[in-house]
Each structure stands twice: as structure tokens, then as C-alpha cells.
Design a protein around this motif. Sequence first.
Motif, mmCIF file in Angstrom:
data_model
loop_
_atom_site.group_PDB
_atom_site.id
_atom_site.type_symbol
_atom_site.label_atom_id
_atom_site.label_comp_id
_atom_site.label_asym_id
_atom_site.label_seq_id
_atom_site.Cartn_x
_atom_site.Cartn_y
_atom_site.Cartn_z
ATOM 1 N N SER A 28 0.825 -1.210 0.000
ATOM 2 C CA SER A 28 0.000 0.000 0.000
ATOM 3 C C SER A 28 0.860 1.262 0.000
ATOM 4 O O SER A 28 0.410 2.326 -0.402
ATOM 5 C CB SER A 28 -0.930 0.017 1.218
ATOM 6 O OG SER A 28 -0.184 -0.029 2.417
ATOM 7 N N LYS A 29 2.110 1.113 0.475
ATOM 8 C CA LYS A 29 3.047 2.227 0.454
ATOM 9 C C LYS A 29 4.460 1.643 0.403
ATOM 10 O O LYS A 29 4.657 0.454 0.655
ATOM 11 C CB LYS A 29 2.884 3.110 1.688
ATOM 12 C CG LYS A 29 3.238 2.400 2.994
ATOM 13 C CD LYS A 29 3.139 3.346 4.180
ATOM 14 C CE LYS A 29 3.573 2.642 5.471
ATOM 15 N NZ LYS A 29 3.526 3.565 6.633
ATOM 16 N N LYS A 68 9.749 0.706 5.154
ATOM 17 C CA LYS A 68 10.819 -0.145 5.664
ATOM 18 C C LYS A 68 10.620 -1.609 5.295
ATOM 19 O O LYS A 68 11.582 -2.325 5.009
ATOM 20 C CB LYS A 68 10.924 -0.003 7.185
ATOM 21 C CG LYS A 68 11.429 1.355 7.642
ATOM 22 C CD LYS A 68 11.530 1.416 9.158
ATOM 23 C CE LYS A 68 12.033 2.783 9.619
ATOM 24 N NZ LYS A 68 12.117 2.869 11.100
ATOM 25 N N ARG A 69 9.364 -2.069 5.317
ATOM 26 C CA ARG A 69 9.090 -3.453 4.956
ATOM 27 C C ARG A 69 9.509 -3.737 3.520
ATOM 28 O O ARG A 69 10.177 -4.740 3.218
ATOM 29 C CB ARG A 69 7.604 -3.763 5.144
ATOM 30 C CG ARG A 69 7.248 -5.228 4.909
ATOM 31 C CD ARG A 69 5.751 -5.432 4.824
ATOM 32 N NE ARG A 69 5.201 -4.880 3.597
ATOM 33 C CZ ARG A 69 4.221 -5.457 2.904
ATOM 34 N NH1 ARG A 69 3.667 -6.578 3.331
ATOM 35 N NH2 ARG A 69 3.763 -4.897 1.798
ATOM 36 N N GLU A 70 9.137 -2.836 2.617
ATOM 37 C CA GLU A 70 9.453 -3.014 1.204
ATOM 38 C C GLU A 70 10.958 -2.927 0.968
ATOM 39 O O GLU A 70 11.519 -3.686 0.158
ATOM 40 C CB GLU A 70 8.706 -1.972 0.373
ATOM 41 C CG GLU A 70 7.205 -2.205 0.265
ATOM 42 C CD GLU A 70 6.441 -1.997 1.564
ATOM 43 O OE1 GLU A 70 5.370 -2.609 1.740
ATOM 44 O OE2 GLU A 70 6.925 -1.205 2.417
ATOM 45 N N GLU A 71 11.623 -2.032 1.677
ATOM 46 C CA GLU A 71 13.085 -1.932 1.591
ATOM 47 C C GLU A 71 13.740 -3.235 2.047
ATOM 48 O O GLU A 71 14.704 -3.714 1.437
ATOM 49 C CB GLU A 71 13.587 -0.768 2.451
ATOM 50 C CG GLU A 71 13.365 0.602 1.852
ATOM 51 C CD GLU A 71 14.395 0.932 0.771
ATOM 52 O OE1 GLU A 71 15.238 0.077 0.467
ATOM 53 O OE2 GLU A 71 14.333 2.059 0.247
ATOM 54 N N ARG A 72 13.221 -3.815 3.126
ATOM 55 C CA ARG A 72 13.789 -5.058 3.646
ATOM 56 C C ARG A 72 13.590 -6.200 2.657
ATOM 57 O O ARG A 72 14.487 -7.039 2.479
ATOM 58 C CB ARG A 72 13.133 -5.398 4.998
ATOM 59 C CG ARG A 72 13.800 -6.584 5.690
ATOM 60 C CD ARG A 72 13.148 -6.902 7.012
ATOM 61 N NE ARG A 72 13.719 -8.117 7.573
ATOM 62 C CZ ARG A 72 13.075 -8.957 8.346
ATOM 63 N NH1 ARG A 72 11.805 -8.700 8.690
ATOM 64 N NH2 ARG A 72 13.648 -10.039 8.806
ATOM 65 N N THR A 108 1.746 1.856 -7.649
ATOM 66 C CA THR A 108 3.020 2.569 -7.790
ATOM 67 C C THR A 108 4.053 2.109 -6.764
ATOM 68 O O THR A 108 5.195 1.789 -7.133
ATOM 69 C CB THR A 108 2.803 4.088 -7.706
ATOM 70 O OG1 THR A 108 1.959 4.495 -8.790
ATOM 71 C CG2 THR A 108 4.126 4.835 -7.789
ATOM 72 N N PRO A 109 3.729 2.069 -5.449
ATOM 73 C CA PRO A 109 4.727 1.561 -4.498
ATOM 74 C C PRO A 109 5.080 0.096 -4.704
ATOM 75 O O PRO A 109 6.205 -0.315 -4.434
ATOM 76 C CB PRO A 109 4.075 1.788 -3.131
ATOM 77 C CG PRO A 109 2.634 1.987 -3.396
ATOM 78 C CD PRO A 109 2.531 2.598 -4.756
ATOM 79 N N CYS A 110 4.137 -0.696 -5.227
ATOM 80 C CA CYS A 110 4.438 -2.102 -5.514
ATOM 81 C C CYS A 110 5.475 -2.206 -6.625
ATOM 82 O O CYS A 110 6.431 -2.985 -6.523
ATOM 83 C CB CYS A 110 3.168 -2.849 -5.917
ATOM 84 S SG CYS A 110 3.475 -4.561 -6.400
#
Length: 267
Positions: free
Chosen positions: A56-57, A60-64, A91-93
Motif C-alpha cells: 500500500s506504500k 521499511k518493509r518493502e526496503e527489507r 506505484t509503491p508495488c
Amino acid sequence: MNILLYIIICLLLVCIYVQFERSKNFDVTRKDLYVPGLPDEFNGLKIIHLSDLHVSKYGKREERIKHIIKEEKPDIIFITGDFVSNSWGITPCLKTIDGMEAPLGVWAVWGNNDNGLKAKVKTLKEGLDRAGIKILTNENTLIKLKDSAIRLVGVDDPHRKKDNLALAMEGTSEGEFKILLAHSPVIIKHASQMGINLVLAGHTHGGQVRFPFLGAIYNHTRDLFRYSAGLFRVNSTTMYVSRGLGMSVIPIRFLCNAEFIIFTLKK
């Protein structure tokens, strides 16, 4: 207001907030996956299995997620649906999956939330295409390694009954080692009848909220208590159901951490 009641309410709100923050994290599950019939050349194959990202955005989770993939250097990556929960996440995905690669490719199938995007799913698919992520929609492909190959089969979302395993299996032969990617584990009965060796699925979030002794009381499938998470064997078919990386409906996990899975295939 009674002071004791006030203290209880404050403590409850603190507990909910702490659980909400903890729910954003995920475990890294490392598992040797023993599957009969695996060709010798694929013994030791390193797989990253992602499911239910529900981006959804970008945070930190996506960076990890990106960091672990870069560090682990998998041979192949599988994504079993629900990239996003709604169109805001597209877009964030796409930023999350940007640069995601593996020598044998990044392969995926659609989940129920992806199909729920309707016209917007085209935007997501175009972005995935640009990133080199290949969506298998009731079809199959050969994954070749040295002088050997395995058959990778992918179906559209079984939860919305968009799957067609018979169509997806067209052109396959009986002696091939077959891996099936499906969003929901409800496909297992059909897969075990069709000679699939390994099924990788998600969708359930492991129940997302589990209770001591009872486990998951709801997992968003037609089999309420079965196939919530983990390893299963049905006839000669092995299936692993991921607890997923994201959440839906309520943004809370309880006794059911999200998971990022790293498999090593073994004979």
C-alpha cells in the motif's frame, strides 16, 4: 469514568498499537524442501517464494524485502498473487519489485485482490512486464538448467474460480517434474489428481489472527481449518502455503507473523 476502567482502556489501546507495529514486520522462513522425483540438476535449487505482499506504500518493509532478495541471490523467484490490496498500491508495488531478478527468472500468478483491480490491473501488468516479471495465467513453461528441465505451471486465482488447471497443463507430459503456482491452496485436490509434484500457494495469511490451541478460525478459503499455513502432503503432491507478507481487512496479525520464504529444493 472509573479510574480502573480508564487504566484498562489505556492498556488495551497500547497493546493494540504495539501489535499493530509488530504486524508490519515479517519472519524469514528457511526450509529444505524435500520433493520426490526432483531432477538431479535441480537438487539444491534456491527459491524465494513471496505471497500476499498487499503493498500500500513504500516503506521499511518493502526496503527489507528488496535487501533480502539482493543478499540471498536466489536461483528463481515465485510470487503467488495479491501484489496489492487496491489501486493505490500499484506505484509503491512497482517500486518494490524494481530490480527484482534471478538467473531462472521471476514468475508470478494473480491473486483475488489483483483481479479486483479490474481495469487498473492492466497498469499493474504493464509495470510487471517492464520489470521482467512473467505472469502465468492458466499456462505453463519449461525451466531449463543444464541438460534438464522442470515444468512450471501457473493458474489464475482459484479463490475467484478463474483457475483452469486442465488448460494450464496443456503440452505437459507425465514424466515431467511439475511445480504449480496458485494463489489459493483450495486447488490442492485437483492438483494432486493431475500429477503435480509441488504446489506453492498463499492467500490465507495463515489465518492472520490465530488463537492458542484453536489456531486459525478463519483463513478466507472454502476449507476453513485445513491448509492455513505450512507444509502439506496430499497423495504424491507436496504443498507449501505461505502466511504471506501483508495483511487485509484488519491491519493486525496475532500469533501469526508474516513470512518471507527461502526454499532449497532437495531430492
